[in-house]
Design an enzyme around this catalytic site. Structure first.
Site, PDB file in Angstrom:
ATOM      1  N   SER A 127      -1.632 -33.500  21.416  1.00 12.06           N
ATOM      2  CA  SER A 127      -1.188 -32.739  22.587  1.00 12.06           C
ATOM      3  C   SER A 127      -1.900 -31.395  22.644  1.00 12.06           C
ATOM      4  CB  SER A 127       0.323 -32.512  22.446  1.00 12.06           C
ATOM      5  OG  SER A 127       0.765 -31.511  23.323  1.00 12.06           O
ATOM      6  N   TYR A 152       8.255 -29.490  17.456  1.00 14.32           N
ATOM      7  CA  TYR A 152       7.542 -30.611  18.068  1.00 14.32           C
ATOM      8  C   TYR A 152       6.024 -30.399  17.955  1.00 14.32           C
ATOM      9  CZ  TYR A 152       5.098 -33.296  21.597  1.00 14.32           C
ATOM     10  OH  TYR A 152       4.163 -34.096  22.222  1.00 14.32           O
ATOM     11  N   LYS A 156       2.701 -32.364  15.791  1.00 16.77           N
ATOM     12  CA  LYS A 156       1.383 -32.809  16.285  1.00 16.77           C
ATOM     13  C   LYS A 156       0.258 -32.177  15.454  1.00 16.77           C
ATOM     14  CE  LYS A 156       2.885 -35.560  19.450  1.00 16.77           C
ATOM     15  NZ  LYS A 156       2.819 -37.004  19.216  1.00 16.77           N
TER      16      LYS A 156
END
Ligand code: NAD
Ligand code: WQD
Length: 342
Positions: A127, A152, A156
């Protein structure tokens, strides 16, 4: 022979669109999902669009033994596209353990099995969040990563490192795709974003407001030093994103990858502000959106958009849809979805 591809998180938003492109490109697809944020009925729609019934495993990838049963049943899996993850930035701030466990344990398990079963290609959903609070855009793949604002985002950043460390020593070739802001829906009007958890991303918030599922929406911050005061992002059509995955797999299977792992930005390559996105919606729908200008959302960065030159040069990928297509397909999908729900 058709290469067999296991799509994890395949009944989710990006996974389901990607399955359609994989089938249309000639891949043989199997799908695993635990249904935490999607419903397996999506595969009925995939069948309607492609004519192909995709084998489905209802398995939590954090369960290594059950995940391995897929590999035992399908002896030859040539490629894996790993979408499965929890993705809410705000939820990850409230529940970091759940995010670290789900996103990292599932990744470690699927990587372990990729190596054990000699899978040829592994594509990881990364992302733009890994770039953190950037000061300049466009960002390319060499832009140094800064601290990211959420657990979050950290899953990644760490996930990228885990993929690279684990697969460096293996026969599995990998590609990390850094998506910018995916939006829009399949042009058939039959498939789009239909998460179990309430969507928080801008485009579904706009369409849910317009259809009346939300009374109004808030523009988070209009005092940023941007051209109209609202934040700037790179909105990429989900079908362009889906196509990028087939290109990435082709790249590996055609033997074009000359180093162990590659990273590609997948975005539209320019930035649009929140207010510009709202205006694009109002133009394609002919509606006036009920929105208010509000406070900044904590953790938001002012502006980010991609340089996707590397994907264009190496994968022969480039976006085919523009912002009007994004808003138009998202709006058609919202109307179809709402008529089914009501
Ligand atoms: P999504 O929630 O629609 O799809 C993810 C799917 O994974 C869901 O169907 C969910 O049920 C499944 N899943 C989650 N944990 C699982 C587990 N432990 N075992 C099995 N299945 C599990 O999300 P999406 O928008 O399609 O995102 C796909 C991937 O792309 C994710 O990795 C996400 O982090 C990444 N990504 C998404 C965006 C975005 O804005 N949508 C942007 C950048 C990256
Ligand atoms: C876009 C813009 C909001 C809702 C997130 C993740 C990122 C990646 C993509 C997964 C921002 C504004 C939004 C609303 C608003 N996902 N907005 N009112 O935050 O850029 O990125 O999704 O990897 O990691 O952080 O996307 O769609 O939430 O917001 O004004 O009701 O819309 O402030 O400027 P974001 P978003």
């Amino acid at each position: 022979m058709k290469e067999k591809v296991l799509v994890t998180g395949g009944t989710g938003y990006i996974g389901s669109h990607t399955i359609i492109y994989l089938i249309e490109t000639g891949y043989d697809v199997i799908c695993v999902d635990n249904g935490i944020n999607s419903d397996k009925s999506v595969l009925n729609v995939v069948e309607k669009i492609t004519g192909v019934r995709v084998p489905y495993f209802h398995i939590d990838l954090c369960d290594l033994e059950r995940t391995e049963s897929i590999f035992k049943e399908h002896s030859e899996i040539h490629g894996i596209i790993h979408f499965a993850a929890l993705k809410s930035v705000s939820d990850s701030v409230s529940n970091p353990i759940i995010y670290f466990r789900n996103n990292l344990v599932s990744l470690i398990n699927i990587l372990e099995l990729s190596v054990k079963y000699n899978v040829g290609a592994f594509i990881f959903s990364s992302s733009c969040t890994v770039y953190g609070d950037v000061t300049h855009s466009p960002v390319d793949e060499d832009t140094p990563l800064k601290e990211t604002a959420s657990p979050y985002g950290r899953t990644k950043q760490i996930g990228e490192q885990i993929v690279s460390d684990v697969l460096k020593q293996s026969n599995t070739k990998s590609i990390l795709l850094r998506y910018f802001n995916p939006a829009g829906a399949h042009p058939s009007g039959l498939l789009g974003e239909s998460p179990i958890n309430s969507p928080q991303n801008l485009v579904p918030v706009i369409t849910e407001t317009a259809i009346g599922r939300r009374q109004k929406m808030i523009v988070y911050g209009t005092d940023y030093p941007t051209r109209d005061g609202s934040c700037i992002r790179d909105y990429i059509h989900v079908c362009d994103l889906a196509r990028a995955h087939t290109k990435a797999l082709n790249y590996i299977f055609e033997g074009k990858q000359d180093k162990p792992g590659d990273i590609f930005n997948i975005g539209i390559g320019n930035g649009l502000s929140v207010l510009e996105i709202i205006r694009a919606f109002e133009k394609v729908s002919g509606l006036k959106l009920n929105y208010e200008k509000g406070e900044r959302r904590p953790g938001d960065i002012m502006a980010i958009f991609s340089d996707y030159k590397k994907a264009k040069e190496q994968l022969d990928w480039f976006p085919e849809y523009n912002v009007d297509d994004i808003m138009n397909t998202a709006w058609i999908w919202e109307q179809n979805r709402s008529s089914q729900i009501l």
